[in-house]
Design a protein around this motif. Sequence first.
Motif, PDB file in Angstrom:
ATOM      1  N   VAL A   1       3.824   2.176  12.271  1.00 37.30           N
ATOM      2  CA  VAL A   1       3.464   2.666  10.937  1.00 37.30           C
ATOM      3  C   VAL A   1       1.954   2.857  10.805  1.00 37.30           C
ATOM      4  O   VAL A   1       1.490   3.843  10.200  1.00 37.30           O
ATOM      5  CB  VAL A   1       4.008   1.715   9.838  1.00 37.30           C
ATOM      6  CG1 VAL A   1       3.311   0.368   9.843  1.00 37.30           C
ATOM      7  CG2 VAL A   1       3.870   2.367   8.463  1.00 37.30           C
ATOM      8  N   THR A   2       1.159   1.961  11.392  1.00 33.38           N
ATOM      9  CA  THR A   2      -0.299   2.073  11.306  1.00 33.38           C
ATOM     10  C   THR A   2      -0.803   3.283  12.095  1.00 33.38           C
ATOM     11  O   THR A   2      -1.671   4.037  11.617  1.00 33.38           O
ATOM     12  CB  THR A   2      -0.974   0.794  11.848  1.00 33.38           C
ATOM     13  OG1 THR A   2      -0.506  -0.335  11.100  1.00 33.38           O
ATOM     14  CG2 THR A   2      -2.480   0.885  11.711  1.00 33.38           C
TER      15      THR A   2
ATOM     16  N   SER B   1      -0.728   9.903   6.156  1.00 36.14           N
ATOM     17  CA  SER B   1       0.446   9.883   5.282  1.00 36.14           C
ATOM     18  C   SER B   1       1.502   8.945   5.865  1.00 36.14           C
ATOM     19  O   SER B   1       1.609   8.789   7.086  1.00 36.14           O
ATOM     20  CB  SER B   1       1.034  11.289   5.146  1.00 36.14           C
ATOM     21  OG  SER B   1       2.273  11.251   4.465  1.00 36.14           O
ATOM     22  N   TYR B   2       2.299   8.352   4.970  1.00 38.39           N
ATOM     23  CA  TYR B   2       3.413   7.509   5.408  1.00 38.39           C
ATOM     24  C   TYR B   2       4.695   8.318   5.621  1.00 38.39           C
ATOM     25  O   TYR B   2       5.649   7.823   6.226  1.00 38.39           O
ATOM     26  CB  TYR B   2       3.698   6.422   4.363  1.00 38.39           C
ATOM     27  CG  TYR B   2       2.676   5.312   4.322  1.00 38.39           C
ATOM     28  CD1 TYR B   2       2.604   4.372   5.353  1.00 38.39           C
ATOM     29  CD2 TYR B   2       1.794   5.185   3.259  1.00 38.39           C
ATOM     30  CE1 TYR B   2       1.662   3.341   5.323  1.00 38.39           C
ATOM     31  CE2 TYR B   2       0.849   4.155   3.219  1.00 38.39           C
ATOM     32  CZ  TYR B   2       0.796   3.238   4.242  1.00 38.39           C
ATOM     33  OH  TYR B   2      -0.134   2.228   4.210  1.00 38.39           O
ATOM     34  N   ILE B   3       4.737   9.540   5.113  1.00 38.75           N
ATOM     35  CA  ILE B   3       5.966  10.341   5.136  1.00 38.75           C
ATOM     36  C   ILE B   3       6.546  10.532   6.549  1.00 38.75           C
ATOM     37  O   ILE B   3       7.749  10.365   6.760  1.00 38.75           O
ATOM     38  CB  ILE B   3       5.744  11.713   4.456  1.00 38.75           C
ATOM     39  CG1 ILE B   3       5.290  11.523   3.004  1.00 38.75           C
ATOM     40  CG2 ILE B   3       7.013  12.555   4.515  1.00 38.75           C
ATOM     41  CD1 ILE B   3       6.252  10.740   2.140  1.00 38.75           C
ATOM     42  N   PRO B   4       5.706  10.864   7.575  1.00 39.85           N
ATOM     43  CA  PRO B   4       6.278  11.029   8.933  1.00 39.85           C
ATOM     44  C   PRO B   4       6.963   9.760   9.463  1.00 39.85           C
ATOM     45  O   PRO B   4       7.856   9.842  10.316  1.00 39.85           O
ATOM     46  CB  PRO B   4       5.057  11.390   9.787  1.00 39.85           C
ATOM     47  CG  PRO B   4       4.088  11.991   8.825  1.00 39.85           C
ATOM     48  CD  PRO B   4       4.274  11.225   7.555  1.00 39.85           C
ATOM     49  N   VAL B   5       6.548   8.596   8.965  1.00 38.51           N
ATOM     50  CA  VAL B   5       7.178   7.332   9.383  1.00 38.51           C
ATOM     51  C   VAL B   5       8.660   7.344   9.030  1.00 38.51           C
ATOM     52  O   VAL B   5       9.513   6.916   9.813  1.00 38.51           O
ATOM     53  CB  VAL B   5       6.486   6.130   8.704  1.00 38.51           C
ATOM     54  CG1 VAL B   5       7.191   4.827   9.068  1.00 38.51           C
ATOM     55  CG2 VAL B   5       5.021   6.061   9.089  1.00 38.51           C
TER      56      VAL B   5
ATOM     57  N   PRO C   1       0.808  -1.225   0.000  1.00 42.27           N
ATOM     58  CA  PRO C   1       0.000   0.000   0.000  1.00 42.27           C
ATOM     59  C   PRO C   1       0.840   1.274   0.000  1.00 42.27           C
ATOM     60  O   PRO C   1       0.448   2.286  -0.578  1.00 42.27           O
ATOM     61  CB  PRO C   1      -0.832  -0.115   1.283  1.00 42.27           C
ATOM     62  CG  PRO C   1      -0.102  -1.081   2.145  1.00 42.27           C
ATOM     63  CD  PRO C   1       0.560  -2.036   1.200  1.00 42.27           C
ATOM     64  N   MET C   2       2.001   1.236   0.651  1.00 40.59           N
ATOM     65  CA  MET C   2       2.881   2.402   0.694  1.00 40.59           C
ATOM     66  C   MET C   2       3.362   2.774  -0.711  1.00 40.59           C
ATOM     67  O   MET C   2       3.327   3.946  -1.115  1.00 40.59           O
ATOM     68  CB  MET C   2       4.091   2.116   1.604  1.00 40.59           C
ATOM     69  CG  MET C   2       5.077   3.274   1.709  1.00 40.59           C
ATOM     70  SD  MET C   2       6.568   2.802   2.619  1.00 40.59           S
ATOM     71  CE  MET C   2       5.961   2.783   4.297  1.00 40.59           C
TER      72      MET C   2
ATOM     73  N   LEU D   1      13.626   8.706   0.934  1.00 40.50           N
ATOM     74  CA  LEU D   1      12.316   8.197   0.505  1.00 40.50           C
ATOM     75  C   LEU D   1      11.207   9.251   0.419  1.00 40.50           C
ATOM     76  O   LEU D   1      10.397   9.218  -0.525  1.00 40.50           O
ATOM     77  CB  LEU D   1      11.871   7.053   1.440  1.00 40.50           C
ATOM     78  CG  LEU D   1      12.371   5.649   1.052  1.00 40.50           C
ATOM     79  CD1 LEU D   1      12.038   4.641   2.144  1.00 40.50           C
ATOM     80  CD2 LEU D   1      11.762   5.199  -0.279  1.00 40.50           C
ATOM     81  N   PRO D   2      11.110  10.205   1.360  1.00 37.88           N
ATOM     82  CA  PRO D   2      10.025  11.193   1.268  1.00 37.88           C
ATOM     83  C   PRO D   2      10.070  12.038  -0.010  1.00 37.88           C
ATOM     84  O   PRO D   2       9.055  12.613  -0.418  1.00 37.88           O
ATOM     85  CB  PRO D   2      10.241  12.071   2.510  1.00 37.88           C
ATOM     86  CG  PRO D   2      10.973  11.204   3.463  1.00 37.88           C
ATOM     87  CD  PRO D   2      11.867  10.358   2.615  1.00 37.88           C
TER      88      PRO D   2
END
Length: 419
Positions: free
Chosen positions: A363-364, A372-376, A243-244, A301-302
């Motif tokens: 992560v969830t 958003s996944y970016i802060p991870v 999904p990411m 990655l971001p």
Amino acid sequence: MNKNRWLIALSAIAIHLSIGGAYAYSVYKNPITEQMGWSTTNVTIAFTIMMGLAGFAAALFGSLVEKMGPRKSAIVAALLFGAGQAGAGVAIVTDSVVLYWLTYGVLSGLGMGIGYIAPVSTLVKWFPDRRGLATGMAVLGFGSGALITAPVATYLMGQVGISNTYFILGISYLILMMLGALYIAPPVGNPLVDKYGGSTAGIQPIAQLSAREAVKTKHFWMLWSMHLVNVTAGIMMISVASPMAQEIVGLSVAGAATMVGLMGLFNGGGRLLWAAASDYIGRHNVFVIFFVIQLITFVTLPFTTNVILFQLFIFLVVSCYGGGFSNLPAFASDLFGTKQLGVIHGYLLTTWSLGGIFGPIIVTTIRNATNSYIPVFYLFSLLIGISLCISLWIRFDLKKLKKQQKEKDLQIGDVSTIS
């Protein structure tokens, strides 16, 4: 009876290949929910129980494994894991979710934990000159187990049904693990010198410590902390890679499925290649490389929009994840010797269970809170930066200790010459 150390390695691979098959649980998920009407959560709980128990069982039963020896321990692991997998078939027949948790979850988890550590300390003793390669071969088997089991289980479910698939695979795992267990044994004397005519010069551990002594050292907790971050980062990436990638770089569903399959190859390949490399460049240097690679990856990655580059970064993280597992027992033997390596390795593997819990939760939680996944990536950049500092610290300490040991050996040599 004289044993061949490469056949010992093959026996270890047979054991790890079998227990690694449990990672293919996702192929059972949809068929079980569709046929049995069980919720996805209930099916997933069994896997969570198994993975949580595996790491803690390795720690809890590490001393027992050392007392029983690799053969008896591996036999116990075979019985538990085989019964757990076959018992899952009984749970399907009787339509019992609780029994499924107890068999696939509890029995398989105990068997996996004991089976994981049972051959490792023995392999290290058989390969004192190639500790990394030896443990890498076994752990490669563990990482590759799902690659074999997934297509086999999928085919069998289509031909004979879910319950019979569990029966067939459970019996197959039992036989394969028993064959490995019956051959594996610790070496008598020094196999490198006694049988293979080699030299043990330059491969001696820093110390020979008991598990109780090891956990009192700062190096144990430095290694534990580094591996916890490495495992958490890897499992986090594995748990949401599909999904990411679809969300951030627009990878298609089919493309994401292909990427997940390739991740398995990098996970397994990283276990062998990084471990083999560590025999030449040192375990401490390999962990420094892990965190340098991952720090660059998570910082970049971001801002990554290229689909191929994004996937490459994910493959690198998964490679480091697999390599961490194969380097862990070899690194522990460098630091603490092989006196109670099984116990020490078991304690270190608590990071496996904790990482399996923390990674997906972190992560969830962040994804749900920020959409958003970016802060991870930013959080893990910080954690990996700290781990990089720890890896450089332990590298400095080891160089200092080896220098002191070398000077001490020279002084002893001078005294002997004078005498």
